[in-house]
Scaffold this active site. Structure first.
Site, mmCIF file in Angstrom:
data_model
loop_
_atom_site.group_PDB
_atom_site.id
_atom_site.type_symbol
_atom_site.label_atom_id
_atom_site.label_comp_id
_atom_site.label_asym_id
_atom_site.label_seq_id
_atom_site.Cartn_x
_atom_site.Cartn_y
_atom_site.Cartn_z
ATOM 1 N N PHE A 73 -7.518 14.318 -2.922
ATOM 2 C CA PHE A 73 -8.804 14.655 -3.489
ATOM 3 C C PHE A 73 -9.522 15.789 -3.495
ATOM 4 O O PHE A 73 -9.697 16.198 -2.686
ATOM 5 C CB PHE A 73 -9.646 13.489 -3.688
ATOM 6 C CG PHE A 73 -10.764 13.559 -4.394
ATOM 7 C CD1 PHE A 73 -10.792 13.309 -5.769
ATOM 8 C CD2 PHE A 73 -12.127 13.662 -3.643
ATOM 9 C CE1 PHE A 73 -12.100 13.387 -6.639
ATOM 10 C CE2 PHE A 73 -13.167 13.634 -4.731
ATOM 11 C CZ PHE A 73 -13.166 13.487 -5.897
ATOM 12 N N VAL A 74 -9.879 16.287 -4.800
ATOM 13 C CA VAL A 74 -10.765 17.511 -4.813
ATOM 14 C C VAL A 74 -9.912 18.958 -4.537
ATOM 15 O O VAL A 74 -9.833 19.897 -5.164
ATOM 16 C CB VAL A 74 -12.000 17.681 -3.703
ATOM 17 C CG1 VAL A 74 -12.713 19.065 -3.819
ATOM 18 C CG2 VAL A 74 -12.884 16.657 -3.767
ATOM 19 N N CYS A 75 -9.072 18.930 -3.504
ATOM 20 C CA CYS A 75 -8.080 20.042 -3.145
ATOM 21 C C CYS A 75 -7.361 20.468 -4.360
ATOM 22 O O CYS A 75 -7.471 21.862 -4.650
ATOM 23 C CB CYS A 75 -7.054 19.604 -2.208
ATOM 24 S SG CYS A 75 -7.787 19.246 -0.655
ATOM 25 N N PRO A 76 -6.823 19.690 -5.419
ATOM 26 C CA PRO A 76 -6.006 20.274 -6.220
ATOM 27 C C PRO A 76 -7.108 21.354 -7.226
ATOM 28 O O PRO A 76 -6.388 22.290 -7.670
ATOM 29 C CB PRO A 76 -5.556 19.098 -7.199
ATOM 30 C CG PRO A 76 -5.279 18.197 -6.005
ATOM 31 C CD PRO A 76 -6.456 18.292 -5.236
ATOM 32 N N ILE A 79 -7.965 24.630 -5.400
ATOM 33 C CA ILE A 79 -6.862 25.450 -5.123
ATOM 34 C C ILE A 79 -6.138 26.029 -6.335
ATOM 35 O O ILE A 79 -5.913 27.251 -6.746
ATOM 36 C CB ILE A 79 -5.596 24.626 -4.477
ATOM 37 C CG1 ILE A 79 -6.391 24.324 -2.976
ATOM 38 C CG2 ILE A 79 -4.514 25.313 -4.046
ATOM 39 C CD1 ILE A 79 -5.699 23.332 -2.223
#
Length: 195
Positions: A73-76, A79
């Site tokens: 979660f959040v990373c995509p 990034i």
């Protein structure tokens, strides 16, 4: 006051607090960025075993940024947001380098998974594998010996850390702020002191 100490009869808790405070008082800004050599998935999907920071600085430096784990979660979103700014960073002379504790194989899989299926798509920056967690330790972003916090570092052409920001796990970053910091560094390097 940045922190308070509470007395505990358990000496181990006391030492843990001292170690935590020591961590708060150290920082990398103004110091040479820790060099690293590790496996990475490059922009063209090639996997290399010896990606090295010192050999991959742009003409003005690099942005090194960490995320906790791939497929989380959040990373995509952040990034992908960084990927959309790679050209802007490159035009300013900064290479973008991403790091997480996942293996190069996991990075490759995430990079080759479509965004609508939980992947990040074919991002155009190297994804470094910090499987040993040593890079995260050296950049002081490793939490609980488990994953990296969301750390972002502006490193100049002499490999000196000029800006650092570290967010807690659930908090994404504003990648435009990193561009602003690069602009500020370049302005300073051209014109000298600004305040």
């Amino acid at each position: 006051v940045l922190f308070t100490l509470e007395y505990h009869s358990d000496i181990d808790i006391f030492y843990q607090q001292i170690i935590f405070i020591k961590g708060l008082l150290t920082m990398l800004v103004t110091k040479k960025a820790p060099n690293f050599k590790a496996p990475a998935v490059l922009a063209d999907n090639q996997i290399v075993n010896d990606f090295e920071l010192s050999r991959n600085l742009g003409r003005n430096g690099a942005i090194v940024f960490f995320w906790p784990k791939d497929f989380t979660f959040v990373c995509p979103s952040e990034i992908i947001a960084m990927d959309k700014r790679v050209v802007a960073f490159n035009e300013k002379g900064f290479n973008v380098i991403g790091v997480s504790i996942d293996s190069d194989v996991v990075h490759f899989a995430w990079k080759n998974t479509p965004v609508n299926q939980g992947g990040i798509g074919n991002v155009q920056f190297p994804m470094v594998s910090d499987i040993t967690k040593q890079i995260s330790r050296d950049y002081e972003v490793l939490i609980d010996e488990a994953v990296a916090l969301r750390g972002s570092f502006v490193i100049d052409k002499n490999q000196i850390v000029r800006h650092a920001v570290i967010n807690d796990l659930p908090l994404g970053r504003n990648m435009d702020e990193m561009i602003r910091m690069c602009d500020a560094l370049l302005f300073f390097e051209e014109h000298g002191e600004v305040c």
